[in-house]
Design an enzyme around this catalytic site. Structure first.
Site, PDB file in Angstrom:
ATOM      1  N   HIS A  58       0.852  -1.196   0.000  1.00 31.72           N
ATOM      2  CA  HIS A  58       0.000   0.000   0.000  1.00 31.72           C
ATOM      3  C   HIS A  58       0.883   1.239   0.000  1.00 31.72           C
ATOM      4  O   HIS A  58       1.591   1.511   0.963  1.00 31.72           O
ATOM      5  CB  HIS A  58      -0.905   0.007   1.238  1.00 31.72           C
ATOM      6  CG  HIS A  58      -1.905   1.117   1.257  1.00 31.72           C
ATOM      7  ND1 HIS A  58      -3.260   0.893   1.070  1.00 31.72           N
ATOM      8  CD2 HIS A  58      -1.773   2.447   1.437  1.00 31.72           C
ATOM      9  CE1 HIS A  58      -3.896   2.049   1.147  1.00 31.72           C
ATOM     10  NE2 HIS A  58      -3.015   3.017   1.369  1.00 31.72           N
ATOM     11  N   HIS A  60       1.425   5.468  -2.024  1.00 37.94           N
ATOM     12  CA  HIS A  60       0.880   6.573  -2.828  1.00 37.94           C
ATOM     13  C   HIS A  60       2.030   7.217  -3.595  1.00 37.94           C
ATOM     14  O   HIS A  60       2.643   8.182  -3.135  1.00 37.94           O
ATOM     15  CB  HIS A  60       0.159   7.589  -1.942  1.00 37.94           C
ATOM     16  CG  HIS A  60      -1.113   7.067  -1.349  1.00 37.94           C
ATOM     17  ND1 HIS A  60      -2.340   7.258  -1.934  1.00 37.94           N
ATOM     18  CD2 HIS A  60      -1.337   6.325  -0.240  1.00 37.94           C
ATOM     19  CE1 HIS A  60      -3.277   6.680  -1.200  1.00 37.94           C
ATOM     20  NE2 HIS A  60      -2.686   6.100  -0.162  1.00 37.94           N
ATOM     21  N   GLN A 153      -9.826   9.652  -4.408  1.00 36.54           N
ATOM     22  CA  GLN A 153      -9.441  10.312  -3.153  1.00 36.54           C
ATOM     23  C   GLN A 153     -10.556  11.198  -2.593  1.00 36.54           C
ATOM     24  O   GLN A 153     -10.757  11.269  -1.381  1.00 36.54           O
ATOM     25  CB  GLN A 153      -8.193  11.163  -3.389  1.00 36.54           C
ATOM     26  CG  GLN A 153      -7.761  12.038  -2.223  1.00 36.54           C
ATOM     27  CD  GLN A 153      -7.122  11.261  -1.096  1.00 36.54           C
ATOM     28  OE1 GLN A 153      -5.954  10.893  -1.172  1.00 36.54           O
ATOM     29  NE2 GLN A 153      -7.873  10.990  -0.039  1.00 36.54           N
ATOM     30  N   HIS A 211      -9.387   1.733   0.575  1.00 37.96           N
ATOM     31  CA  HIS A 211      -9.178   2.421   1.842  1.00 37.96           C
ATOM     32  C   HIS A 211     -10.486   2.274   2.615  1.00 37.96           C
ATOM     33  O   HIS A 211     -11.529   2.756   2.169  1.00 37.96           O
ATOM     34  CB  HIS A 211      -8.935   3.915   1.607  1.00 37.96           C
ATOM     35  CG  HIS A 211      -7.578   4.255   1.085  1.00 37.96           C
ATOM     36  ND1 HIS A 211      -7.097   3.787  -0.112  1.00 37.96           N
ATOM     37  CD2 HIS A 211      -6.600   5.056   1.600  1.00 37.96           C
ATOM     38  CE1 HIS A 211      -5.889   4.285  -0.318  1.00 37.96           C
ATOM     39  NE2 HIS A 211      -5.561   5.048   0.718  1.00 37.96           N
ATOM     40  N   GLU A 214     -10.674   4.109   7.617  1.00 33.94           N
ATOM     41  CA  GLU A 214      -9.469   4.777   8.132  1.00 33.94           C
ATOM     42  C   GLU A 214      -9.929   5.912   9.043  1.00 33.94           C
ATOM     43  O   GLU A 214      -9.897   7.090   8.692  1.00 33.94           O
ATOM     44  CB  GLU A 214      -8.605   5.305   6.982  1.00 33.94           C
ATOM     45  CG  GLU A 214      -7.247   5.806   7.446  1.00 33.94           C
ATOM     46  CD  GLU A 214      -6.403   6.360   6.318  1.00 33.94           C
ATOM     47  OE1 GLU A 214      -5.276   6.777   6.591  1.00 33.94           O
ATOM     48  OE2 GLU A 214      -6.872   6.400   5.164  1.00 33.94           O
ATOM     49  N   ASP A 310       2.737   3.092   2.834  1.00 29.50           N
ATOM     50  CA  ASP A 310       1.710   4.121   2.639  1.00 29.50           C
ATOM     51  C   ASP A 310       2.293   5.421   2.110  1.00 29.50           C
ATOM     52  O   ASP A 310       1.928   5.878   1.035  1.00 29.50           O
ATOM     53  CB  ASP A 310       0.930   4.361   3.935  1.00 29.50           C
ATOM     54  CG  ASP A 310      -0.419   5.043   3.704  1.00 29.50           C
ATOM     55  OD1 ASP A 310      -0.783   5.286   2.535  1.00 29.50           O
ATOM     56  OD2 ASP A 310      -1.109   5.321   4.682  1.00 29.50           O
ATOM     57  N   TRP A 316       1.086  13.644   4.308  1.00 32.14           N
ATOM     58  CA  TRP A 316       0.618  12.877   5.456  1.00 32.14           C
ATOM     59  C   TRP A 316       1.744  12.412   6.374  1.00 32.14           C
ATOM     60  O   TRP A 316       1.506  12.134   7.536  1.00 32.14           O
ATOM     61  CB  TRP A 316      -0.181  11.655   4.975  1.00 32.14           C
ATOM     62  CG  TRP A 316      -1.434  12.027   4.267  1.00 32.14           C
ATOM     63  CD1 TRP A 316      -2.655  12.286   4.825  1.00 32.14           C
ATOM     64  CD2 TRP A 316      -1.597  12.209   2.853  1.00 32.14           C
ATOM     65  NE1 TRP A 316      -3.561  12.610   3.853  1.00 32.14           N
ATOM     66  CE2 TRP A 316      -2.947  12.575   2.629  1.00 32.14           C
ATOM     67  CE3 TRP A 316      -0.736  12.091   1.759  1.00 32.14           C
ATOM     68  CZ2 TRP A 316      -3.456  12.819   1.357  1.00 32.14           C
ATOM     69  CZ3 TRP A 316      -1.240  12.337   0.493  1.00 32.14           C
ATOM     70  CH2 TRP A 316      -2.581  12.695   0.302  1.00 32.14           C
TER      71      TRP A 316
END
Length: 425
Positions: A58, A60, A153, A211, A214, A310, A316
């Site tokens: 996982h 991005h 997203q 996702h 979360e 991630d 983030w």
């Protein structure tokens, strides 16, 4: 004559017996002690651990290495990160996305991570990141297996264009259907998005990676719907629920019902320890919730649990070097998985479990598998988790991809010089 023999290897997941690993035409063709053969290249592992490559289940890629654009995430929350990403997206161009992706992939290769599943934001009418990363998929194919997930997203229903854009992304060749049901405007919309996205995947013969939940909200229960729709559309084993952090806050009675439903659906579970414990619990005072999903209990119930990095230096998360051993180490600490078998399970969460979640073929350390191999300066999986050691050699299809000299530190202790490698015997 073989192409490659790695001699005196301690095989991950195997016995203590040292073996030689023979490779030909990019495949493992022999694993046995004292292999009687010659090769164009021979490497003596010297009793060090040899593993199949690390797998990041996982990630991005479109956002990686954008830390500080246009500013840093001061609150440290998921929602501020999403808001920052909305500001960053209009400033991106294809060259920038590709340059950052290639840099990250080189970091990955150096760390022995040769398979990555990356979510790509499709909530952009130009699908700029989709097109750029599809090019990267082809460009890094000799070195890394890169899967892309069409990720809405801004919400599959919340963004009025998301459904059309997601379908366009799949038509362009994106591999996996994504979703984010807890970000829809209502629980009902979230559940409806799970149904629609699972049906879309079933119709196209694709995998799903959502996702899901979360959140610190124990009433965010979309994973229940995800398990149900997985069974209804015959997608068992092909659907992943990523994050699932609300399970950390759910009451035990409900979880005692939920986990068997997930097991019935053969749901793949992907935790992201570094990011889950960083973003979750931000509204708590004390005691603070850890936020990571129930990795130990899910593994005990027989579910396949993998771990992802991630984020690396993005809106983030401000740290990271894409080292999957750091991910597994954090996971075992947060999950209190310090038993011998539990620690080995966490090593598998970033290797064989990740390969299963991604559906990788011919992955592993057996005859007939691809000769994708990592030699670590450690004697076994637990020592690798403790030391996060040098990757002495990384091979892709039997060809050397990365190398690092053995790491030692010399301590000048009075008149003595001591070579320190932090090994425990």
């Amino acid at each position: 004559m073989l192409d490659l023999i790695i001699r005196n290897a301690r095989r991950a997941g195997g016995s203590e017996t040292l073996v030689d690993i023979g490779c030909q035409n990019g495949m493992i063709i022999a694993i046995e002690p004292n292999l009687v053969a010659e090769a164009q290249e021979e490497y003596d592992a010297g009793g060090h651990l040899v593993s199949a490559p690390f797998v990041d289940s996982h990630f991005h890629m479109d956002a990686t290495l954008t830390y500080g654009r246009p500013r840093v995430n001061q609150s440290g929350t998921l929602l501020e990160g999403i808001a920052l990403w909305s500001e960053v997206k209009p400033t991106l161009d294809a060259a920038d996305i590709k340059e950052r992706a290639h840099k990250l992939c080189r970091w990955s290769a150096a760390n022995g991570t040769l398979a990555i599943r990356s979510h790509v934001d499709i909530c952009d009418p130009s699908l700029l990141a989709v097109d750029a990363l599809l090019e990267v998929v082809d460009e890094v194919k000799p070195y890394i297996d890169l899967q892309l997930v069409a990720f809405p997203q801004d919400g599959f229903y919340r963004d009025p264009q998301a459904e059309e854009l997601l379908i366009r992304a799949l038509d362009k060749g994106v591999h996996v259907v994504g979703g984010i049901p807890h970000f829809e405007r209502s629980m009902q919309d979230g559940s409806a998005s799970v149904t629609a996205l699972c049906k879309l995947a079933a119709d196209r013969g694709l995998r799903v990676d959502m996702h899901c939940d979360e959140s610190d909200d124990p009433l965010s229960r979309h994973v229940e719907m995800l398990a149900q729709e997985t069974v209804r559309f015959g997608l068992q084993g092909r659907v992943a629920g990523s994050h699932l952090t609300s399970m950390h806050s759910m009451d035990n009675y409900y979880v005692s019902k939920l986990i068997p439903l997930m097991a019935e659906a053969d749901l793949q579970v992907i935790a992201n320890p570094l990011i889950n414990i960083t973003l979750q619990g931000r509204h708590d005072t004390y005691p603070k919730r850890r936020g990571m999903t129930r990795v130990k209990e899910l593994m005990a119930a027989g579910l396949n649990v993998a771990c992802g990095h991630d984020c690396v230096m993005d809106p983030w998360y401000s740290l990271g070097s894409h080292d999957m051993l750091e991910v597994a180490s954090m996971g075992l600490h947060v999950g209190q998985m310090t038993g011998q078998d539990e620690m080995r399970q966490m090593f598998r969460s970033v290797t064989v479990n990740g390969a299963q979640a991604l559906g990788l073929e011919k992955y592993g350390l057996d005859v007939g598998c691809h000769a994708d191999l990592v030699v670590l300066q450690a004697k076994d999986e637990i020592e690798a988790l403790r030391l996060k050691p040098a990757r002495l050699r990384v091979y892709r299809k039997g060809k050397l991809l990365a190398s690092t000299p053995e790491q030692h530190t010399t301590v000048y202790w009075g008149v003595e010089e001591n070579k320190i490698d932090f090994k425990f015997t």
